[in-house]
Scaffold this motif. Structure first.
Motif, mmCIF file in Angstrom:
data_model
loop_
_atom_site.group_PDB
_atom_site.id
_atom_site.type_symbol
_atom_site.label_atom_id
_atom_site.label_comp_id
_atom_site.label_asym_id
_atom_site.label_seq_id
_atom_site.Cartn_x
_atom_site.Cartn_y
_atom_site.Cartn_z
ATOM 1 N N ALA A 1 -10.408 -15.426 7.468
ATOM 2 C CA ALA A 1 -9.746 -14.408 8.273
ATOM 3 C C ALA A 1 -8.271 -14.281 7.903
ATOM 4 C CB ALA A 1 -9.895 -14.730 9.762
ATOM 5 N N ALA A 2 -7.595 -15.408 7.714
ATOM 6 C CA ALA A 2 -6.184 -15.386 7.339
ATOM 7 C C ALA A 2 -5.990 -14.736 5.974
ATOM 8 C CB ALA A 2 -5.618 -16.805 7.338
ATOM 9 N N ALA A 3 -6.847 -15.069 5.008
ATOM 10 C CA ALA A 3 -6.748 -14.463 3.681
ATOM 11 C C ALA A 3 -6.984 -12.965 3.734
ATOM 12 C CB ALA A 3 -7.745 -15.135 2.724
ATOM 13 N N ALA A 4 -7.940 -12.527 4.552
ATOM 14 C CA ALA A 4 -8.215 -11.099 4.670
ATOM 15 C C ALA A 4 -7.024 -10.353 5.270
ATOM 16 C CB ALA A 4 -9.463 -10.874 5.529
ATOM 17 N N ILE A 5 -6.379 -10.937 6.277
ATOM 18 C CA ILE A 5 -5.226 -10.291 6.896
ATOM 19 C C ILE A 5 -4.098 -10.118 5.892
ATOM 20 C CG2 ILE A 5 -3.395 -10.596 8.626
ATOM 21 C CD1 ILE A 5 -5.464 -11.912 10.432
ATOM 22 N N VAL A 6 -3.787 -11.183 5.146
ATOM 23 C CA VAL A 6 -2.703 -11.115 4.167
ATOM 24 C C VAL A 6 -3.032 -10.125 3.058
ATOM 25 C CG1 VAL A 6 -1.464 -12.441 2.405
ATOM 26 C CG2 VAL A 6 -1.843 -13.418 4.661
ATOM 27 N N ALA A 7 -4.267 -10.133 2.577
ATOM 28 C CA ALA A 7 -4.651 -9.222 1.499
ATOM 29 C C ALA A 7 -4.570 -7.767 1.947
ATOM 30 C CB ALA A 7 -6.070 -9.550 1.025
ATOM 31 N N VAL A 8 -5.089 -7.484 3.119
ATOM 32 C CA VAL A 8 -5.073 -6.094 3.612
ATOM 33 C C VAL A 8 -3.646 -5.606 3.811
ATOM 34 C CG1 VAL A 8 -5.648 -4.644 5.588
ATOM 35 C CG2 VAL A 8 -7.359 -6.204 4.655
ATOM 36 N N PHE A 9 -2.803 -6.423 4.430
ATOM 37 C CA PHE A 9 -1.443 -5.962 4.667
ATOM 38 C C PHE A 9 -0.680 -5.782 3.366
ATOM 39 C CE2 PHE A 9 3.062 -6.701 5.148
ATOM 40 C CZ PHE A 9 3.387 -5.739 6.093
ATOM 41 N N THR A 10 -0.822 -6.709 2.429
ATOM 42 C CA THR A 10 -0.082 -6.619 1.170
ATOM 43 C C THR A 10 -0.458 -5.368 0.399
ATOM 44 O OG1 THR A 10 0.031 -9.028 1.035
ATOM 45 C CG2 THR A 10 0.430 -7.806 -0.987
ATOM 46 N N VAL A 11 -1.753 -5.137 0.231
ATOM 47 C CA VAL A 11 -2.203 -3.962 -0.523
ATOM 48 C C VAL A 11 -1.804 -2.676 0.195
ATOM 49 C CG1 VAL A 11 -4.246 -2.726 -1.334
ATOM 50 C CG2 VAL A 11 -4.089 -5.199 -1.627
ATOM 51 N N ALA A 12 -1.992 -2.635 1.508
ATOM 52 C CA ALA A 12 -1.648 -1.421 2.254
ATOM 53 C C ALA A 12 -0.152 -1.139 2.193
ATOM 54 C CB ALA A 12 -2.105 -1.559 3.705
ATOM 55 N N SER A 13 0.662 -2.172 2.285
ATOM 56 C CA SER A 13 2.108 -1.978 2.274
ATOM 57 C C SER A 13 2.593 -1.414 0.942
ATOM 58 C CB SER A 13 2.805 -3.311 2.577
ATOM 59 O OG SER A 13 4.200 -3.175 2.533
ATOM 60 N N ILE A 14 2.128 -2.000 -0.164
ATOM 61 C CA ILE A 14 2.595 -1.550 -1.477
ATOM 62 C C ILE A 14 2.034 -0.182 -1.821
ATOM 63 C CG2 ILE A 14 2.461 -2.046 -3.955
ATOM 64 C CD1 ILE A 14 2.724 -4.952 -3.325
ATOM 65 N N SER A 15 0.774 0.062 -1.515
ATOM 66 C CA SER A 15 0.186 1.371 -1.829
ATOM 67 C C SER A 15 0.811 2.476 -0.989
ATOM 68 C CB SER A 15 -1.328 1.323 -1.609
ATOM 69 O OG SER A 15 -1.631 1.035 -0.254
#
Length: 266
Positions: A74-88
């Motif tokens: 769950a923690a990895a999914a949260i970080v991955a989603v936010f990072t990709v969404a923020s940069i894109s």
């Protein structure tokens, strides 16, 4: 004049990096991240209570054994989603182009982004660590939390690399997110694949492929071991190993992302 400019450029880069890092953290705190952290904490408590109600013996050990892997994913999914969404999203809105056009802007922007994501990884790892401390000795829970944090730093760095190369807009974040989650899952099971490939019935090519995956990818299966929470087997050597792997892979991924940025025209 040249010497003075060489001094001013690093200073300007540091200021840009601090601004980008602060904006990254501020963007997350103003968005849905606080709610996700509360949901992670409450969801972990609910799952823990449900597991405790079903367990007949060794309730805390059963809770830790089942809850720890769920918290990591769950923690990895949260970080991955936010990072990709923020940069894109920033690429789609063209907010970063002005910073990237400044002297030392590209490296400063990238390092600022990574620093901001590193801080967010700490915020995401804290609820998981609190839940782990509820079911294990404080020292082992702290070591487990450190392992989760190392995982999240690597996930954030890889998600940044994928987002820069694959996500060119807000509507094109899915390939970068899928690549990041695929990388995380493959790194988590690399050791298992390598062990299965050592079977005598497995083709030689399969064994070589499994060995190659285990060598190239970080061994995330060794970062936050559930046995640390159950049996208290973690130590200083484990902490040094996981921190060393995290630093190596974050530096490599940051360098790859910087090379990708430098070759682009804005």
């Amino acid at each position: 004049m040249t010497a003075r400019r060489s001094i001013l450029v690093p200073a300007a880069g540091l200021r840009i990096g601090r601004v980008v890092a602060a904006d990254t953290v501020r963007e997350a705190l103003r968005g849905r991240l606080p709610w996700l952290l509360v949901a992670l904490l409450l969801g972990g408590l609910a799952v823990s209570g449900f597991i405790g109600a079903l367990a007949l013996t060794d309730t805390r050990a059963t809770q830790a054994a089942l809850l720890a892997p769920l918290l990591r994913c769950a923690a990895a999914a949260i970080v991955a989603v936010f990072t990709v969404a923020s940069i894109s999203r920033e690429a789609h809105d063209k907010q970063a182009e002005m910073l990237l056009a400044l002297p030392a802007g590209r490296a400063a922007w990238l390092l600022g982004r990574l620093a901001g994501f590193a801080v967010l990884a700490v915020l995401v790892a804290l609820p998981a660590g609190l839940l782990a401390a509820w079911h294990a000795a404080p020292a082992q829970a702290a070591l487990w939390t450190l392992g989760v944090l190392g995982e999240l730093w690597i996930v954030a760095a890889f998600a940044t690399f994928c987002a820069l190369g694959l996500a060119t807009g807000a509507g094109h974040a899915a390939p970068a997110l899928c690549a990041t989650l695929g990388f995380y899952l493959l790194a988590r099971v690399a050791g298992i694949l390598q062990a299965l490939a050592q079977d005598a019935a497995s083709p030689r090519l399969v064994a070589l492929a499994a060995d190659g995956i285990a060598v190239l990818l970080p061994r995330l299966d060794t970062f936050a071991r559930t046995e640390w929470l159950l049996y208290g087997t973690g130590g200083v050597a484990d902490a040094a190993t996981l921190l060393g792997q995290a630093v190596i892979y974050v530096v490599l991924l940051a360098a790859a992302s910087l090379v990708d940025l430098q070759r682009r025209e804005y």
